[in-house]
Design an enzyme around this catalytic site. Structure first.
Site, PDB file in Angstrom:
ATOM      1  N   THR A 167       0.671   4.956   5.191  1.00 53.10           N
ATOM      2  CA  THR A 167       0.109   3.842   5.955  1.00 53.10           C
ATOM      3  C   THR A 167       1.215   2.925   6.457  1.00 53.10           C
ATOM      4  O   THR A 167       1.156   2.435   7.596  1.00 53.10           O
ATOM      5  CB  THR A 167      -0.886   3.049   5.093  1.00 53.10           C
ATOM      6  OG1 THR A 167      -1.925   3.926   4.655  1.00 53.10           O
ATOM      7  CG2 THR A 167      -1.503   1.907   5.879  1.00 53.10           C
ATOM      8  N   GLU A 177       5.652  -3.402   0.641  1.00 51.49           N
ATOM      9  CA  GLU A 177       5.759  -3.060  -0.782  1.00 51.49           C
ATOM     10  C   GLU A 177       4.893  -1.830  -0.986  1.00 51.49           C
ATOM     11  O   GLU A 177       3.677  -1.882  -0.843  1.00 51.49           O
ATOM     12  CB  GLU A 177       5.285  -4.242  -1.650  1.00 51.49           C
ATOM     13  CG  GLU A 177       5.673  -4.078  -3.113  1.00 51.49           C
ATOM     14  CD  GLU A 177       4.618  -3.348  -3.916  1.00 51.49           C
ATOM     15  OE1 GLU A 177       4.808  -2.130  -4.144  1.00 51.49           O
ATOM     16  OE2 GLU A 177       3.630  -3.967  -4.295  1.00 51.49           O
ATOM     17  N   GLU A 187       3.571   9.558  -6.574  1.00 53.56           N
ATOM     18  CA  GLU A 187       2.786   8.503  -7.201  1.00 53.56           C
ATOM     19  C   GLU A 187       1.341   8.948  -7.370  1.00 53.56           C
ATOM     20  O   GLU A 187       0.671   9.299  -6.399  1.00 53.56           O
ATOM     21  CB  GLU A 187       2.853   7.222  -6.371  1.00 53.56           C
ATOM     22  CG  GLU A 187       2.157   6.049  -7.034  1.00 53.56           C
ATOM     23  CD  GLU A 187       2.314   4.762  -6.232  1.00 53.56           C
ATOM     24  OE1 GLU A 187       2.582   3.723  -6.833  1.00 53.56           O
ATOM     25  OE2 GLU A 187       2.154   4.822  -5.001  1.00 53.56           O
ATOM     26  N   GLY A 224       0.817  -1.204   0.000  1.00 53.42           N
ATOM     27  CA  GLY A 224       0.000   0.000   0.000  1.00 53.42           C
ATOM     28  C   GLY A 224       0.850   1.253   0.000  1.00 53.42           C
ATOM     29  O   GLY A 224       1.954   1.281  -0.560  1.00 53.42           O
ATOM     30  N   SER A 225       0.360   2.296   0.658  1.00 51.18           N
ATOM     31  CA  SER A 225       0.990   3.608   0.595  1.00 51.18           C
ATOM     32  C   SER A 225       2.079   3.783   1.646  1.00 51.18           C
ATOM     33  O   SER A 225       2.086   3.107   2.682  1.00 51.18           O
ATOM     34  CB  SER A 225      -0.066   4.701   0.790  1.00 51.18           C
ATOM     35  OG  SER A 225      -0.524   4.720   2.134  1.00 51.18           O
ATOM     36  N   CYS A 228       1.286  -0.738  -9.238  1.00 47.75           N
ATOM     37  CA  CYS A 228       2.413  -0.165  -8.501  1.00 47.75           C
ATOM     38  C   CYS A 228       3.683  -0.136  -9.343  1.00 47.75           C
ATOM     39  O   CYS A 228       4.518   0.752  -9.201  1.00 47.75           O
ATOM     40  CB  CYS A 228       2.643  -0.939  -7.203  1.00 47.75           C
ATOM     41  SG  CYS A 228       2.996  -2.695  -7.421  1.00 47.75           S
TER      42      CYS A 228
END
Length: 490
Positions: free
Chosen positions: A238, A256, A387, A234-235, A289
């Site tokens: 987070t 990741e 991103e 995720g981000s 991603c």
């Protein structure tokens, strides 16, 4: 019973959690919306601290028995799950397309078969896992992979089931028990996976699925002292919260975290191939991603590359992801579209030019963002550095190999990179200097589960795939035995 069942295009999905081998409701729910048309797919049980604690407790209780289960039996059950996935492939594809908006044809032909492959691959890999014994002054060193314990797996919405099973399969194969927390924007196929695993004979508590909003249930999962592994996709913000939550127990993390990957196009490249590779970055409405969203083209080839790219991109068909002729579907959620459009509007206001696209396709609805290519962007600009996670690419030019590499490496990320060149020596020179976990040369998105996967810099921590997955999900042990004491096993 029927109040907890939602039907998606004829497929029944239980909206409750799966904890300790049984369905568990929550007092509160959240609404799951389809990005195709904004319709409600159901009211999903909204877990919090109580459900998180129950799921971890179930995983803890099941761990000793599952850890002691022979590898061959664990592998057999994982293959049975793969069989179950294949039997329900059509159902899984339909539900996931409605839930996250990705193309139905992609789910049928590639994504769901890959889900089954994830289970089969890690089942087989666990059986070959080993290290040759070695001697130290007559003593024998024996390396083993011991199951670590309950594992919390937090997965994203862009490829929900495939990315979940990329984590679930090696964790189970390693002998760990699992608490899976799917993304709240696409939770439904995780519930179906729980059904498939139970039908395959997986013991109660070995796989648990809890649903809910990350802000409400996430910390309760990641701070639990009984959790021994956390894997998250995720981000970056987070991930920082998860890392802080896990710090008290020093719980090992695999993260990741996406990227801002470059596509380097040299003048000696096959420009048709390079343009095809660039257009491929619009896959899944740009919600990938690994996508090479920064196109870097050698100055002498920029005009011709742009012409070919524009011609190919303009032929893409955007529309309903259930239609076999659609190339690009909707983005997953209105909040994501707002984020994407904000990036593009700020870039245009700062002087960028939209060669194609530049906003939503209002004829299709609010969640369909037109494939966009922006030029006239500076290296330090937000659109180049951050991103976007949507169908938005930027194009910059370079005049030398050194400049290309400097531009490619000049972000906080380092997940992937793609290089288009007709010179094998240049390919070797350039790839050696790129900061990335994966580099593709004259290709894109060729993934083998034997290879390490992960990112550098803010793109993540750790690697998964092959032995690397088991190194993470296990506690590595070296047993040293004196001469004449017999040899350890396992």
């Amino acid at each position: 019973m029927t109040e907890h069942i939602t039907t998606v295009a004829g497929v029944a999905v239980d909206t409750r959690h799966w904890i300790g081998g049984r369905r568990v409701p929550s007092a509160e729910t959240f609404t799951d919306l389809s990005p195709i048309d904004g319709s409600s797919l159901g009211e999903i049980s909204r877990g919090g601290g109580e459900e998180a604690a129950a799921a971890v407790a179930a995983a803890k209780a099941a761990f000793p028995g599952w850890a002691a289960t022979p590898r061959t039996e664990r592998a057999r059950l994982l293959r049975a799950i793969a069989d179950g996935v294949e039997k329900r492939l059509q159902d899984l594809a339909i539900v996931e397309t409605h839930d996250n908006g990705a193309l139905l044809r992609s789910h049928r032909r590639g994504v769901m078969p890959r889900v089954a492959h994830n289970f089969r691959f890690f089942a087989d890999w666990s059986l070959r896992l080993g290290h040759e014994d070695f001697e130290t002054r007559g003593h024998t060193n024996h390396v083993s992979w011991d199951p670590a314990g309950p594992s919390v797996l937090i997965t994203p919405w862009n490829a929900p089931l495939m990315l979940a099973t990329w984590k679930v399969a090696p964790a189970l194969a390693a002998g760990n028990t699992v608490v899976l927390k799917p993304a709240e924007w696409s939770p439904l196929t995780a519930s179906l996976l729980a059904d498939i695993a139970a039908e395959a004979g997986l013991p109660a508590g070995v796989l648990n699925v809890v649903q809910g909003l990350g802000a409400e249930i996430g910390d309760a999962l990641t701070s639990n002292p009984d959790v021994r592994r956390i894997s998250f996709t995720g981000s970056v913000p987070t991930a920082r919260r998860i890392a802080a939550s896990a710090a008290a127990g020093l719980t090992p993390l695999s993260l990741e975290l996406g990227g801002k990957s470059p596509l380097l196009v040299f003048a000696d490249a096959d420009l048709d191939l390079a343009a095809d590779l660039a257009v491929e970055q619009y896959d899944n409405a740009g919600q990938v991603c690994l996508a090479a969203t920064r196109i870097l083209v050698e100055e002498t080839a920029a005009e011709e590359f742009t012409r070919r790219f524009t011609e190919k991109a303009s032929a893409l068909r955007q529309g309903d992801p259930r239609d076999e002729t659609t190339d690009i579907g909707p983005n997953v959620h209105s909040r994501q579209v707002e984020k994407i459009d904000g990036f593009v509007r700020r870039a245009l206001a700062a002087g960028a030019r939209a060669v194609i696209g530049g906003g939503p396709d209002t004829d299709l609805g609010g969640l369909y963002y037109r494939p966009t290519l922006l030029t006239g962007v500076g290296q330090d600009s937000e659109i180049v550095q951050e991103e976007v996670f949507g169908p938005v690419l930027t194009l910059q030019t370079f005049s030398s190999e050194d400049e290309a590499i400097a531009l490619a490496n000049d972000t906080r990320f380092g997940l992937a990179a793609t290089v288009a060149t007709g010179d094998p020596e240049r390919a070797r020179r350039v790839t050696a200097r790129l900061v990335a976990g994966t580099v593709w040369v004259n290709c894109f998105f060729v993934r083998d589960l034997r290879a390490p996967f992960g990112g550098s810099r803010l793109s993540g921590v750790g690697r998964e795939g092959g032995d690397w997955s088991f190194d993470f999900y296990c506690d590595m042990k070296n047993t040293v035995t004196a001469p004449g004491s017999g040899q350890p096993h396992g």
